[in-house]
Design a protein around this motif. Structure first.
Motif, mmCIF file in Angstrom:
data_model
loop_
_atom_site.group_PDB
_atom_site.id
_atom_site.type_symbol
_atom_site.label_atom_id
_atom_site.label_comp_id
_atom_site.label_asym_id
_atom_site.label_seq_id
_atom_site.Cartn_x
_atom_site.Cartn_y
_atom_site.Cartn_z
ATOM 1 N N LEU A 66 0.774 -1.293 -0.220
ATOM 2 C CA LEU A 66 0.007 0.049 -0.017
ATOM 3 C C LEU A 66 0.831 1.204 -0.080
ATOM 4 N N ALA A 67 1.780 1.212 0.725
ATOM 5 C CA ALA A 67 2.602 2.274 1.159
ATOM 6 C C ALA A 67 4.062 1.959 1.155
ATOM 7 N N PRO A 68 4.759 1.854 -0.036
ATOM 8 C CA PRO A 68 6.193 1.527 -0.221
ATOM 9 C C PRO A 68 7.085 2.718 0.781
ATOM 10 N N GLY A 69 7.990 2.011 1.713
ATOM 11 C CA GLY A 69 8.670 2.967 2.626
ATOM 12 C C GLY A 69 8.235 3.681 3.681
ATOM 13 N N ALA A 70 6.768 3.462 3.974
ATOM 14 C CA ALA A 70 6.139 4.102 5.005
ATOM 15 C C ALA A 70 6.534 3.246 6.496
ATOM 16 N N ALA A 71 6.400 3.936 7.622
ATOM 17 C CA ALA A 71 6.518 3.217 8.865
ATOM 18 C C ALA A 71 5.451 2.388 8.956
ATOM 19 N N LEU A 72 5.941 1.055 9.663
ATOM 20 C CA LEU A 72 4.857 0.249 9.984
ATOM 21 C C LEU A 72 4.759 -0.137 11.252
ATOM 22 N N LEU A 73 3.535 0.031 11.883
ATOM 23 C CA LEU A 73 3.430 -0.246 13.523
ATOM 24 C C LEU A 73 2.523 -1.520 13.432
ATOM 25 N N SER A 74 2.769 -2.912 13.794
ATOM 26 C CA SER A 74 1.936 -3.861 13.563
ATOM 27 C C SER A 74 1.633 -4.624 15.100
#
Length: 214
Positions: free
Chosen positions: A41-49
């Motif tokens: 969905l958003a290459p390079g975005a921060a991911l908090l999972s």
């Protein structure tokens, strides 16, 4: 990774200025399940999972249910505020922009993301909700102000787990509270087909452009 109240995974952004995606898995999955979706969905975005804390016969969930399709609404409310606290602490601890947090949820994860919009309206910039139901069953949500929120919804008209009327009800509830809602229906079931993924990616790109221009 443990800490801040939830087992979770965090991947920092590859570049400044992008969103932080809060990834919320479906029943039986965990904190690793939606990482690929977040990157798509958003290459390079921060991911908090994070990982949901409720166990239903060994399956991870975000809140309890009384039976299939019937939620424990009091637990929905309590767990939503607990998750919101985790997000606030995580954003502060990592120096993230609190105005850039966008939830991405599938099924049970989409339901708690929707509950977060309705119960903690200042927490999220937006949300991509896949196979979501109206989470506060039998209760009219408070008339909160969601005019700053943008929401993408993908829903299957043949979904046997989340009936399409539930998705439409949620879209109505969010729209009535001022959210900018895009509901993309598809003829399939409880899934995320390529056309919906493409629509969500387009929506998220537009949301990022609107945020930067604003």
């Amino acid at each position: 990774m443990s800490g801040l109240g939830f087992e979770h995974v965090f991947h920092p952004a590859a570049a400044q200025g992008g969103p932080t995606l809060l990834l919320l898995h479906g029943t039986g999955a965990d904190e690793h399940d939606l990482l690929g979706l977040g990157r798509a969905l958003a290459p390079g975005a921060a991911l908090l999972s994070p990982r949901g804390k409720v166990s239903e016969n060994g399956a991870n969930r975000w809140f309890r249910r009384l039976r299939e399709g019937v939620f424990d609404v009091d637990d929905v409310i309590a767990r939503t505020h607990e998750l919101a606290g985790f997000v606030e602490e995580s954003v502060a601890a990592r120096g993230l922009d609190p105005a850039s947090v966008v939830a991405v949820g599938f099924s049970n994860g989409a339901n708690i993301a929707a509950a977060t919009l309705l119960l903690r309206p200042d927490l999220l910039r937006g949300a991509a909700l896949f196979a979501a139901a109206a989470p506060l069953q039998g209760r009219e949500p408070e008339r909160v102000d969601l005019s700053a929120a943008s929401v993408f919804m993908g829903a299957g008209t043949a979904d046997p787990i989340t009936p399409i009327d539930q998705a439409r009800l949620l879209a109505t509830q969010l729209t009535e509270r001022g959210a900018n809602v895009r509901l993309q229906e598809h003829p399939g079931g409880h899934a995320l087909p390529p056309a919906v993924l493409s629509g969500a990616k387009e929506w998220l790109t537009g949301l990022g452009a609107a945020t930067r221009s604003g």
